[in-house]
Design an enzyme around this catalytic site. Sequence first.
Site, PDB file in Angstrom:
ATOM      1  N   SER A  43       0.834  -1.195   0.000  1.00 33.77           N
ATOM      2  CA  SER A  43       0.000   0.000   0.000  1.00 33.77           C
ATOM      3  C   SER A  43       0.879   1.259   0.000  1.00 33.77           C
ATOM      4  O   SER A  43       1.682   1.446  -0.887  1.00 33.77           O
ATOM      5  CB  SER A  43      -0.962  -0.046   1.189  1.00 33.77           C
ATOM      6  N   ASP A 181      -5.819  -3.303  -2.635  1.00 35.68           N
ATOM      7  CA  ASP A 181      -4.749  -3.125  -1.661  1.00 35.68           C
ATOM      8  C   ASP A 181      -4.219  -4.442  -1.100  1.00 35.68           C
ATOM      9  O   ASP A 181      -4.980  -5.276  -0.607  1.00 35.68           O
ATOM     10  CB  ASP A 181      -5.299  -2.279  -0.505  1.00 35.68           C
TER      11      ASP A 181
END
Length: 324
Positions: A43, A181
């Site tokens: 991320s 993500d």
Amino acid sequence: MRRILSIDGGGLKGALPAAFLAEIEEATGKRIVEHFDLTAGTSTGGIIAIGLGLGIPARTILDFYVNEGPAVFRQDQPRRWAAEKIYRAARRVRRAKYAPDRLKNALSAILGAARIGDSATRLLIPAYDSNRRAVHVIKTAHHPRFERDWKLLAVDAALATAAAPTYLPQHMMENFIGLIDGGVWANNPCGLAAVEAAAVLNWNMAETKMLSLGCTETALVLRKSSGLRDTAAIIEVMMQGQSFGAEGTATLLLDHPHSRSAFFRINPVMPEGFAALDDASKIRDLAGLGRGEARTALPTIRREFLGAVAAPFTPCHSDRVAAE
């Protein structure tokens, strides 16, 4: 000695590890990318890892958070923030809280047209393919099997690993693979990085060390009988449990601390509610926290990780790059 850098996810809280690395680079005059053989990032950590791999100084990456963070999460107009906050909360009920356009533009400005294959170090960037219910790890060509990912635009890889559910929509790659993500399964990628080193790269783990950077954690203890009102705390505890499991994997593979010191974790514990992953008002506080942690850790980082530079990384596809 092989050295691994691992950076957690955490949205705008990525200002903390970015500031930590900036402080180390400025204090030592050494570039982080030259001293690590493998860099893993999930991320926001993936954005930092990709930037470092492309040779971008940590200070420039920190400036990216400070200067672009408020605009990316639509907090660059204080007078409209109250109304914006209400609108975003309402929007989040049915779809992603933010459109990806601003993040894409900001990433394009700093990463340009670079590809994963342009990285000067090995990269490991977790994402998740929710359509196939499968993990998806974007990697440089540091093994002959890895034939595809090096061609990916760095911007696409960054958008994929940072597409946090409820905050940003799934990112559609050029090949029509939709990714979200990597934090849904590897928000702390240290365990994944250790497995990559041991099982894929076949490194001698007795001669490998790891620096793991987090984005803060909260000391939470769930009530003995939790209900729906504890949902946020339960999610946080689940994320922490995932992280502690990853740390256990890494320390076991590195044989830390039973025979040597090989795993170094920087992740300050902060009060509950200190900073949300899209709270731009805390970016400078987080940057200060990161720099403060670096000042304390500097002697250890210098001794353990900033000795001789890492051996040059030669990707397995280098002959193809020359041909193309």
